[in-house]
Design an enzyme around this catalytic site. Structure first.
Site, PDB file in Angstrom:
ATOM      1  N   ARG A  46     -23.191   9.601 -21.810  1.00  0.00           N
ATOM      2  CA  ARG A  46     -23.203  10.884 -21.099  1.00  0.00           C
ATOM      3  C   ARG A  46     -24.170  10.790 -19.938  1.00  0.00           C
ATOM      4  NH1 ARG A  46     -25.873  14.170 -25.603  1.00  0.00           N
ATOM      5  NH2 ARG A  46     -26.893  12.147 -25.662  1.00  0.00           N
ATOM      6  N   GLU A  47     -23.745  11.223 -18.771  1.00  0.00           N
ATOM      7  CA  GLU A  47     -24.671  11.296 -17.643  1.00  0.00           C
ATOM      8  C   GLU A  47     -25.834  12.195 -18.032  1.00  0.00           C
ATOM      9  OE1 GLU A  47     -22.590  12.464 -14.077  1.00  0.00           O
ATOM     10  OE2 GLU A  47     -21.146  10.847 -14.348  1.00  0.00           O
ATOM     11  N   LYS A  70     -10.729   6.470 -26.440  1.00  0.00           N
ATOM     12  CA  LYS A  70     -11.545   7.121 -25.399  1.00  0.00           C
ATOM     13  C   LYS A  70     -10.941   8.470 -24.996  1.00  0.00           C
ATOM     14  CE  LYS A  70     -14.396   7.892 -22.120  1.00  0.00           C
ATOM     15  NZ  LYS A  70     -15.758   8.322 -22.375  1.00  0.00           N
ATOM     16  N   ASP A 125     -20.632  -4.378  -6.255  1.00  0.00           N
ATOM     17  CA  ASP A 125     -19.914  -3.211  -5.751  1.00  0.00           C
ATOM     18  C   ASP A 125     -19.384  -3.539  -4.372  1.00  0.00           C
ATOM     19  OD1 ASP A 125     -20.059  -0.071  -6.934  1.00  0.00           O
ATOM     20  OD2 ASP A 125     -19.297  -0.322  -4.893  1.00  0.00           O
ATOM     21  N   HIS A 170     -21.466  25.382 -27.293  1.00  0.00           N
ATOM     22  CA  HIS A 170     -22.208  26.295 -26.417  1.00  0.00           C
ATOM     23  C   HIS A 170     -21.232  26.931 -25.440  1.00  0.00           C
ATOM     24  CE1 HIS A 170     -25.922  24.823 -28.076  1.00  0.00           C
ATOM     25  NE2 HIS A 170     -25.472  23.583 -27.888  1.00  0.00           N
ATOM     26  N   THR A 197     -11.592   5.657 -12.100  1.00  0.00           N
ATOM     27  CA  THR A 197     -10.181   5.927 -12.422  1.00  0.00           C
ATOM     28  C   THR A 197      -9.949   7.430 -12.252  1.00  0.00           C
ATOM     29  OG1 THR A 197     -10.823   6.018 -14.767  1.00  0.00           O
ATOM     30  CG2 THR A 197      -9.788   3.991 -14.003  1.00  0.00           C
ATOM     31  N   CYS A 255     -15.397  13.321 -16.103  1.00  0.00           N
ATOM     32  CA  CYS A 255     -14.553  12.744 -17.157  1.00  0.00           C
ATOM     33  C   CYS A 255     -13.571  13.731 -17.784  1.00  0.00           C
ATOM     34  CB  CYS A 255     -15.434  12.130 -18.248  1.00  0.00           C
ATOM     35  SG  CYS A 255     -16.329  10.679 -17.647  1.00  0.00           S
ATOM     36  N   GLU A 306     -16.361   3.276 -22.573  1.00  0.00           N
ATOM     37  CA  GLU A 306     -17.762   3.700 -22.534  1.00  0.00           C
ATOM     38  C   GLU A 306     -17.862   5.182 -22.891  1.00  0.00           C
ATOM     39  OE1 GLU A 306     -20.563   1.918 -22.337  1.00  0.00           O
ATOM     40  OE2 GLU A 306     -21.296   3.904 -22.865  1.00  0.00           O
ATOM     41  N   ASN A 316     -12.500  12.336 -25.715  1.00  0.00           N
ATOM     42  CA  ASN A 316     -12.796  13.324 -24.668  1.00  0.00           C
ATOM     43  C   ASN A 316     -11.934  14.575 -24.824  1.00  0.00           C
ATOM     44  OD1 ASN A 316     -14.877  12.014 -23.489  1.00  0.00           O
ATOM     45  ND2 ASN A 316     -13.794  11.371 -21.656  1.00  0.00           N
TER      46      ASN A 316
END
Ligand code: NAD
Length: 433
Positions: free
Chosen positions: A154-155, A207, A30, A254, A86, A263, A151, A211
């Site tokens: 999910r966090e 991707k 990084d 939900h 991004t 995202c 990718e 989403n």
């Protein structure tokens, strides 16, 4: 395999640690020296359940290292993953590719023998072509192939998602690159996760399409929730009634305060920009983006209405700030718009979140942060649950009632049963019920 991960944020760090756990040799790079210093000292720069133990065990096994030196880390690697941010480009909503392009430029100079450059960042269709051009221009002698490998983790459940994915998507038609990618993901193939190969462009679009579809599903049930409120139906009944249909599926049904996070907001916008440029308008996604944007402030107004329409000089306790539980990520969290709407209407806000307060301080002004849910509620006129952290699922409602100055509970995540809340003497407002 020797893997270099360029970018050690939510995706780079989790992916790097999981690849190391598969047995590969991984260096996470990084440019943020503070992040790398923290990792070298054994501290996690983000909150993700299980990550500290996974990182520690793989560092101890000698398979995972950290560095700020990109060139040294790229030399000799079999695969170099680009996992930089991004974000939305200021002003127009296109994906800001400046970090991806800068990373490609830096990687180019250090390529040493055949190297697979893997784009893991979420990038618009055609970015792989651009990355290839940048590397070729910067280093005409380099032997490399550019692959798209979006990718889907999910966090909050990132490690499990990475190790047991619904699928892995690999976009390339280069046989040598595909061989490297298959070797990298072999441990998952043994676990029977589908690994699907396609063109680079199809992988890039997969991707965004994924989403956008999930954002659509959330927005659909949110609008049905609004209708439920008008006609006296319970959206949870409706969601269960449709979700049991296998063609629909129960997940992402939900009703709540609108999608947020790092995202969906930026990726739906970027998809719209690509679609406009290509003259293939995505009208459904356009509607989803507009409806979701309006919804976040509408949830602030919902709290105001629950309090009788005037919140001037009132105090509201907000439980949950992050866009979902089990993360500290505040990017585009609905809590931001909700709190700003309440403040614009003259209310003061006291807030508690188990992990998100440090990030929240960077994006919200004039909020009193508290050390726990009950401290936040103490003396407030109303309480609103904005994020469904586990610890908010079984609050002592009698204690809440005793601590509150007022009697309003707004449950934007539909956690509680109306009868239980009302039996204690609180007035209850939920979403679509
Ligand atoms: P992040 O902001 O957490 O991490 C990005 C990291 O890259 C930062 O630490 C930054 O310092 C570093 N970086 C930027 N340029 C660099 C360079 N030239 N060299 C070295 N490091 C550099 O971002 P994130 O949430 O991990 O997302 C990364 C990408 O993955 C994005 O495209 C995102 O859309 C995508 N994605 C994110 C998620 C998620 O849940 N966060 C899920 C799937 C996909």
């Amino acid at each position: 395999m020797r893997i270099t991960m360029v970018g050690s944020g939510y995706v780079g760090l989790v992916s790097g640690a999981c690849f190391a756990d598969f047995g590969h040799d991984v260096i996470c790079v990084d440019k943020d020296a503070a992040k790398i210093d923290a990792l070298l000292a054994g501290r996690m720069p983000i909150y993700e359940p299980g990550l500290d133990a996974l990182v520690a065990s793989n560092v101890a096994a000698g398979r995972l290292a950290f560095s700020t030196d990109l060139a040294a880390s790229v030399r000799g690697a079999d695969a170099v993953f680009i996992a930089v941010g991004t974000p939305s480009r200021r002003g127009d909503g296109h994906a800001d590719l400046s970090y991806v392009h800068a990373a490609a430029e830096e990687i180019a100079g250090a390529i040493d023998g055949f190297t697979v450059i893997v784009d893991k960042s979420t990038v618009p269709v055609g970015t792989g072509d651009e990355v290839e051009r940048i590397i070729r221009d910067a280093n005409p002698a380099a032997e490399f192939a550019v692959v798209s490998n979006p990718e889907f983790l999910r966090e909050g459940a990132a490690i499990d998602d990475f190790k047991r994915p619904d699928r892995v998507v690999i976009g390339s038609d280069d046989p040598r690159a595909l061989e490297v990618m298959r070797a990298i993901y072999r441990p998952l193939a043994i676990g029977r996760s589908p690994i699907i190969e396609m063109s680079r462009r199809a992988a890039e679009l997969t991707k965004y399409a994924g989403n956008a579809f999930l954002a659509t599903k959330i927005t659909f049930i949110n609008e049905i929730a609004d209708l439920c409120e008008k006609v006296g139906a319970d959206v949870q009944d409706v969601a269960r009634g449709i979700g049991l249909d296998n063609r629909i599926g129960a997940k992402f049904l939900h009703a709540g305060p609108g999608y947020g996070g790092s995202c969906f907001p930026k990726d739906t916008l970027a998809l719209l920009k690509t679609a406009q440029d290509c003259e293939a308008p995505q009208r459904i996604v356009e509607a989803v983006v507009a409806v979701n944007d309006q919804r976040k402030r509408a949830m602030g107004r919902k709290i105001i209405t629950a309090m009788g329409g005037d919140v001037r000089d009132k105090t509201i306790a907000i439980l949950g700030l992050t866009f979902k539980p089990n993360t500290d990520d505040m990017r585009d969290s609905p809590a931001i718009s909700i709190i700003q709407t309440l403040q614009d209407a003259g209310a003061s806000v006291r807030a508690y979140d188990p992990e998100g307060i440090e990030q929240a301080k960077k994006v919200l002004d004039d909020v009193t942060y508290c050390e726990g849910a009950y401290q936040a509620v103490d003396g407030a006129d109303a309480v609103a649950i904005v994020t469904e952290w586990n610890q908010f699922r079984a609050l002592d409602l009698k204690r809440i009632k005793a601590l509150l100055k007022g009697d309003v509970l707004v449950d934007l995540r539909n956690i509680y049963a109306r009868a239980d809340v009302e039996a204690i003497g609180l007035r209850y407002t939920a979403v679509g019920r």
